[in-house]
Design a protein around this motif. Structure first.
Motif, mmCIF file in Angstrom:
data_model
loop_
_atom_site.group_PDB
_atom_site.id
_atom_site.type_symbol
_atom_site.label_atom_id
_atom_site.label_comp_id
_atom_site.label_asym_id
_atom_site.label_seq_id
_atom_site.Cartn_x
_atom_site.Cartn_y
_atom_site.Cartn_z
ATOM 1 N N LEU A 1 1.610 -1.407 -0.209
ATOM 2 C CA LEU A 1 -0.135 0.052 -0.282
ATOM 3 C C LEU A 1 1.395 1.371 0.185
ATOM 4 O O LEU A 1 2.123 1.190 0.642
ATOM 5 C CB LEU A 1 -0.757 -0.153 1.382
ATOM 6 C CG LEU A 1 -2.250 0.888 1.417
ATOM 7 C CD1 LEU A 1 -2.890 1.615 0.231
ATOM 8 C CD2 LEU A 1 -2.305 1.621 2.643
ATOM 9 N N THR B 1 -2.529 0.030 -4.096
ATOM 10 C CA THR B 1 -1.853 -1.107 -3.842
ATOM 11 C C THR B 1 -1.013 -1.641 -5.311
ATOM 12 O O THR B 1 -1.631 -1.392 -6.464
ATOM 13 C CB THR B 1 -2.933 -2.216 -2.929
ATOM 14 O OG1 THR B 1 -3.521 -2.623 -4.110
ATOM 15 C CG2 THR B 1 -2.881 -1.650 -1.985
ATOM 16 N N ILE C 1 1.344 -5.540 3.039
ATOM 17 C CA ILE C 1 0.272 -4.863 3.719
ATOM 18 C C ILE C 1 -0.234 -5.437 5.216
ATOM 19 O O ILE C 1 -0.755 -4.874 6.433
ATOM 20 C CB ILE C 1 -0.799 -4.876 2.665
ATOM 21 C CG1 ILE C 1 -0.437 -3.954 1.763
ATOM 22 C CG2 ILE C 1 -2.291 -4.558 3.205
ATOM 23 C CD1 ILE C 1 -1.464 -4.546 0.310
#
Length: 881
Positions: free
Chosen positions: A129, A138, A148
């Motif tokens: 991200l 992302t 993440i």
């Protein structure tokens, strides 16, 4: 990567993301594959989104896979773990081992919840991200999801995802994720401050296909009605100022959906399909289920800012990512060694789509030119690897031309061998048999065999052997006997780790033509060369035959034939296969240039005659003519030589260009002036005329004509589209006329602030054939608009310069030093992009002793750099081996 956090210990996330890894993780081998110890049927994710600190809560329903006592191992990198709960109860017996969170579990099924915090705005790697242009997005392929949250981040762990996104309503009014939207609303107790949205993806997918986007975006909406009558809501999401540049992409998406239904019988399966364009992206695009994320370069287009090539590229990439819904998403890869299972097959599919939208012949020429420019050198260098690799240190380094482009050629060969009906039966069986699973390249080939009844056992060598096969072809004619004998012999050169190769299966399309009449001497034949050598006899051949071989580029091989310049010229005028006609012209040009480099001079007569005949043939498509009369690139000429002499190659090629320009001056001006003008239209015919006009302009300039710069500048100023404007600018950028600087300044000032167009400005100068290009590139690297933080900008200057064979290979080594300096700096920000720009240094064995030593020294300097990423270390160290 070293352990990044322990229970309760605060972490500097930016340091964790940049931590060196090449000395902590060993190579991963294909033969070490083991099924996952734990499966994750369902995943629930909650994101409290914030650019500085995003909190991620992941709830995994985990199931023990088989009888074993292994703990749950979850991959993670660059996040701060806050809590771990098992079946709703906080636990303290978890631990960090390298890049894994290890949780001891005793039962067969559990609910495991983790909470972490990550810093998207500090994520310069653009994996996981990250922030781009004020938005959050992302990129999880190949191993970005572990940045993440903690998860078994491998492609054979398929899970159904339910996602809740929470964010500031003003800053992030749009909240998107995979699958279909479920619900949305304002956060309780928030007066317009924060809001939420939930998404559900009912199709199990690997973590690399996860996606979310949060930002201030506008949408171009559309619909598509599937073959079964379902209505799918389509959306192209971009900045509000870019919305008018999305119509072409939306149209291409609809065409792709219809084409996949018609050609492969594949229907889309969700209620929505969203595409988001972002400026900062390592790849061209990403096929996340129902939420494709694209590099803006492959979405935004209007006539003023995008060339015909850009329009074609957008349609191809939109199609590619959409086609992945079946060849990549519904059926994914068991492990990353099978990457070409999805990428090679999908490239083949998008090539077929693009061929159907315009000139199939020109599309095939473009595909082969790209293969020869990128993949053939890869096969011949230190980074050579099979289409299904055996090991890797960093998986991102295997997103290569071998996996994609050569992988597509393998699929094309299977389709050629099986025929249209057999291949379609094979793909239908593949989609039916492996839907919802993680499959292998072997599974795909087995489906082709089962559906067709053909034995492809030997063909499998294409997946395991690296290298480009060479085929020697010699045709003898016995006029008195009415017989022609074709002798074929194949050889696959040794590659790193594979010195000895077995004979491959080579499907070669062959046809004979009468050397006097020009008529076909029989029908085209498909010859399957599966031995080291073979002989084919043609009876009833009373006329001297001329050989047309590897028609349509039916096999990705190098043909070494004894055809004379006269025979190649004959084929360039008479062959009825467009690609073979183009190929004959290219081989004639290539032979002429190689002879000139070796002997110091060359006879251009045969090339001049062949080009003149092609220009005079009004029955030919202008797009084909434009491709056929282009000389092979300097790099491709170098690939034919045992030792590359960049200066000699440049002199030989420029001499031939000048001779063609001067001796065919009237034809070039006729081709230039007869090209239709008027408002921009994106159509196959209009594209062909624009392409030929630019090629003709380049030859007028090459001739040394006194008015060449004036003609080019006039076109530059009058152009109503980027194709004509860029064509003129390219011609001017290669010269020394005053109009060059004027055009570059006008171009820059006109498009200042438009990143994609300014990329063209940098690239055009980096590819210039001027003597001082190296110095100019070094100055451009200090330009206020140049940044290493954006992959497109880095590629536009550094990547283009590395592809400029003569400029990059300056005898004093300045090009090598420049590239090494840039890569070392870029590696600290974005290792993946840095690694992809290194290959020009890896060709050191092909150059003279002085250049070779200078290149090696820069590679050694890169390898010795403290804190080097695993990505760049692997590429540089392999290049030195």
């Amino acid at each position: 990567m070293a352990a990044c956090s322990y229970k309760g210990t605060m972490l500097d996330v930016s340091q964790a993301i940049a931590a060196p890894a090449h000395d902590t993780v060993g190579p991963i081998s294909r033969h070490d594959y083991r099924p996952p110890a734990w499966l994750v049927p369902d995943t629930r994710l909650v994101f409290a989104l914030d650019a500085a600190a995003t909190r991620v809560t992941a709830t995994l329903s985990v199931t023990r896979n088989g009888e074993h006592g292994e703990p749950l191992r979850l991959h993670g990198a660059g996040q701060e773990p806050l809590a771990v709960r098992v079946d709703g109860v906080a636990v303290n017996d978890w631990r960090i081992e390298g890049e894994q969170l290890v949780v001891p579990l005793t039962g067969a099924t559990h609910s495991v919840e983790t909470e972490v915090v990550i810093a998207p705005e500090r994520n310069t790697q653009l994996m996981g991200l990250y922030a781009s242009g004020g938005n959050l997005c992302t990129q999880c392929e190949a191993e970005g999801f572990r940045r993440i949250t903690y998860f078994p981040d491998r492609p054979d762990v398929l899970s159904r995802y339910r996602v809740r996104l929470e964010a500031d309503k003003v800053r992030y009014p749009v909240l998107l994720a995979n699958g279909d939207p479920v619900d949305a609303g304002d956060m309780p107790g928030e007066s317009g401050g924060r809001h939420w949205a939930e998404w559900d993806d009912p199709f199990p997918k690997p973590s690399y296909l996860f996606a979310l986007v949060a930002g201030d975006l506008a949408v171009n909406r559309g619909t598509f009605t599937t073959a079964s009558g379902r209505t799918v809501a389509l959306g192209i999401w971009v900045r509000a100022t870019d919305i008018e540049k999305t119509h072409h992409a939306l149209h291409a998406l609809k065409l792709s959906m219809a084409w996949d239904e018609r050609v492969y019988g594949r229907e889309y399966d969700l209620d929505v399909f969203n595409v988001v364009a972002v400026d900062d992206f390592n790849f061209g695009a990403m096929e996340n289920k129902g939420l494709n994320i694209f590099n803006s370069r492959y979405i935004l287009a209007d006539p003023d800012t995008a060339t015909d090539y850009d329009y074609d590229g957008i349609a191809a990439v939109v199609a590619h990512e959409y086609f992945h819904n079946w060849s990549g998403n519904r059926i994914t890869c068991r492990d990353w060694f099978q990457l070409s299972l999805k990428e090679g097959f999908t490239v083949y599919r998008d090539q077929g789509f693009s061929a159907d939208q315009g000139s199939a012949a020109v599309k095939r020429i473009e595909d082969v030119r790209g293969l020869r420019a990128a993949q053939f050198p890869e096969d011949a260098g230190p980074l050579a690897h099979p289409v299904r690799p055996e090991s890797y240190l960093e998986i991102s380094n295997f997103y290569t031309a071998t996996i994609y482009n050569k992988g597509a050629e393998l699929i094309r060969m299977i389709a050629t061998i099986l025929g249209p009906q057999g291949f379609r039966a094979g793909t239908d069986l593949y989609f039916d048999r492996f839907d919802g699973t993680a499959a292998t390249c072997e599974d795909f080939v087995a489906c082709m065999e089962d559906a067709s009844g053909r034995d492809l056992a030997q063909f499998r060598l294409w997946y395991s052997q690296a290298g480009t096969p060479r085929v020697a072809a010699s045709l003898a004619h016995e006029a008195g006997e009415g017989r022609a004998t074709l002798r074929l012999a194949q050889h696959v050169p040794g590659t790193p780790g594979q010195p000895d190769k077995q004979p491959m299966v080579l499907p070669l399309k062959i046809k004979l033509f009468g050397g006097e009449t020009g008529r076909a001497l029989g029908e085209e034949q498909l010859v399957l060369l599966d031995q080291a050598a073979s002989t084919i006899v043609f009876d009833g051949i009373t006329e001297r035959p001329v050989l047309s071989i590897n028609r349509g580029f039916s096999a990705p091989v190098i043909i070494e034939s004894d055809r004379s310049a006269a025979e190649l010229g004959f084929l360039s005028a008479h062959d009825d296969d467009p690609f073979a006609r183009y190929e004959a012209m290219q081989q004639l040009m290539l032979d002429t240039l190689v002879a000139a480099v070796i002997e110091g001079d060359g006879d251009h007569a045969a090339v001049v005659t062949a080009v003149a005949n092609t220009l005079a043939d009004r029955a030919l498509d202008p797009a084909f003519v434009a491709e056929a009369v282009l000389l092979p690139s300097e790099s491709f000429v170098g690939d034919q030589l045992a030792l590359v002499d960049p200066d000699a190659i440049h002199r030989a090629r420029e001499a031939l260009r000048r001779d063609l320009g001067m001796r065919l001056a009237d034809q070039w001006r006729d081709a230039y002036e007869q090209a239709p003008t008027g408002p921009y239209v994106y159509s196959p015919a209009a594209k062909g005329h624009r392409r030929l006009r630019s090629v003709a302009l380049s030859y007028i300039a090459a001739s040394g004509a006194a008015d060449a710069a004036t003609i080019a500048f006039r076109q530059f100023e009058a152009a109503d589209n980027m194709t004509d404007r860029q064509g003129a600018l390219n011609t001017l950028a290669n010269g020394y006329a005053d109009e060059r600087e004027a055009a570059l300044d006008i171009f820059y000032n006109r498009y200042a602030g438009n990143g994609l167009v300014i990329d063209k400005w940098f690239q055009t100068q980096a590819l210039s054939s001027r003597d001082d290009t190296g110095r100019l590139v070094a100055e451009l690297a200090r330009h206020p608009d140049f940044t290493l933080a954006n992959p497109n900008r880095a590629r536009s200057l550094i990547g283009a310069y590395g592809a400029n064979q003569r400029a990059f290979n300056a005898a004093d080594g300045s090009g090598y030093r420049f590239l090494a300096d840039q890569l070392i700096a870029l590696d600290k920000l974005n290792p993946q992009t840095a690694a992809k720009l290194l290959p020009p240094l890896g060709r050191w064995r092909r150059f003279d002793e002085k250049r070779s030593a200078l290149m090696r020294a820069e590679l050694q300097r890169i390898v010795a750099t403290p804190g080097l990423s695993r990505d760049l270390f692997e590429q540089a160290s392999k290049s030195l081996a």
